[in-house]
Design a protein around this motif. Structure first.
Motif, short mmCIF file in Angstrom:
data_model
loop_
_atom_site.label_atom_id
_atom_site.label_comp_id
_atom_site.label_asym_id
_atom_site.label_seq_id
_atom_site.Cartn_x
_atom_site.Cartn_y
_atom_site.Cartn_z
N GLY A 34 0.80 -1.49 0.04
CA GLY A 34 -0.30 -0.06 0.39
C GLY A 34 0.93 1.58 0.18
N GLN A 35 2.22 1.24 0.73
CA GLN A 35 3.18 2.60 1.06
C GLN A 35 3.73 2.62 -0.86
OE1 GLN A 35 4.91 1.45 4.26
NE2 GLN A 35 4.02 2.84 5.59
N LEU A 37 2.17 1.68 -3.58
CA LEU A 37 1.64 2.40 -3.76
C LEU A 37 1.51 3.42 -4.49
CD1 LEU A 37 -1.05 -1.06 -5.27
CD2 LEU A 37 0.77 0.23 -6.30
N TYR A 38 1.26 4.26 -3.31
CA TYR A 38 1.11 5.24 -2.77
C TYR A 38 2.44 5.95 -2.92
CZ TYR A 38 0.31 9.89 -1.06
OH TYR A 38 0.03 10.97 0.54
N HIS A 39 3.70 5.95 -2.64
CA HIS A 39 4.92 6.13 -3.59
C HIS A 39 5.00 6.19 -4.77
CE1 HIS A 39 9.06 7.07 -3.87
NE2 HIS A 39 8.70 5.93 -3.89
N GLN A 41 2.95 7.14 -7.30
CA GLN A 41 1.53 7.91 -7.84
C GLN A 41 2.51 9.33 -7.40
OE1 GLN A 41 -2.47 7.84 -5.32
NE2 GLN A 41 -1.87 5.59 -4.72
N LYS A 91 -0.93 3.11 4.55
CA LYS A 91 -2.32 3.15 3.82
C LYS A 91 -2.53 1.45 3.14
CE LYS A 91 -0.29 7.15 2.81
NZ LYS A 91 -0.64 8.76 3.34
N THR A 95 -7.34 0.67 -2.09
CA THR A 95 -7.30 2.65 -2.07
C THR A 95 -6.25 2.93 -3.44
OG1 THR A 95 -8.67 2.98 -0.13
CG2 THR A 95 -7.77 5.20 -1.28
N GLU A 96 -4.89 2.60 -2.55
CA GLU A 96 -3.86 2.62 -3.71
C GLU A 96 -3.77 2.59 -5.11
OE1 GLU A 96 -2.71 5.72 -2.17
OE2 GLU A 96 -3.40 5.36 -0.25
N LYS A 97 -4.01 1.07 -4.91
CA LYS A 97 -3.89 0.62 -5.82
C LYS A 97 -5.37 0.84 -7.09
CE LYS A 97 -4.07 -4.58 -8.44
NZ LYS A 97 -3.91 -5.52 -7.51
N ALA A 99 -6.00 4.23 -7.27
CA ALA A 99 -5.96 5.41 -7.23
C ALA A 99 -4.26 5.49 -8.38
CB ALA A 99 -5.37 6.40 -6.24
N ILE A 100 -4.35 4.25 -8.17
CA ILE A 100 -2.40 4.38 -9.42
C ILE A 100 -3.25 3.96 -10.76
CG2 ILE A 100 -1.50 1.68 -8.33
CD1 ILE A 100 1.02 3.47 -9.15
#
Length: 147
Positions: A34-35, A37-39, A41, A91, A95-97, A99-100
């Motif tokens: 999760g972290q 995937l956020y990174h 982005q 994260k 959600t992050e998957k 979003a990316i």
């Protein structure tokens, strides 16, 4: 090194993204999926002109790091993360998957565009340099999680 803007690269990256799940452990580094995937982005938000994260030009970073951003050599494991891009808070993977995935789709929809703005830290980049930098960053982190 591949460029995000080459034929087939978007499909490759989406396939690799789809092979990620929240239970995969990193082969190196401190982030979970999760972290990561956020990174990942963050550079996509920069090229899409959504956020600049307060990135400023730095002559030393330009001298030491700029060419490696789009060279043909993959990045080595455990490279230090730029200040402000390290993710330590929790994260949500789903959600992050999502979003990316949306950002990758948006960038892919602009793949024929040739007029990219200067990078806030590295300055003027060609379309090919932007594309290689985006691919290289994603490839690095997808390899980090074995996809």
């Amino acid at each position: 090194m591949k460029s995000f803007f080459e034929d087939g690269v978007y499909d490759e990256l989406v396939s690799r993204l789809n092979n990620l799940n929240e239970d995969i452990s990193a082969n190196w580094g401190k982030m979970d999926t999760g972290q990561m995937l956020y990174h990942c982005q963050m550079p996509l938000n920069i090229i899409l002109e959504k956020k600049d994260y307060g990135v400023k030009p730095n002559w030393l970073i330009n001298l030491l790091f700029k060419k490696s951003m789009y060279s043909n050599k993959p990045w080595r494991k455990n490279l230090p993360t730029a200040k402000g891009f390290a993710i330590t808070d929790t994260k949500d993977f789903k959600t992050e998957k999502h979003a990316i995935s949306e950002l990758l789709n948006e960038l892919n929809s602009q793949r024929s565009r040739n007029d990219w703005q200067p990078h806030p830290a590295f300055g003027k980049l060609t379309k090919d340099q932007w594309g290689k930098m985006q691919y290289k960053h994603l490839d690095h982190h997808f390899r980090q999680f074995g996809v």
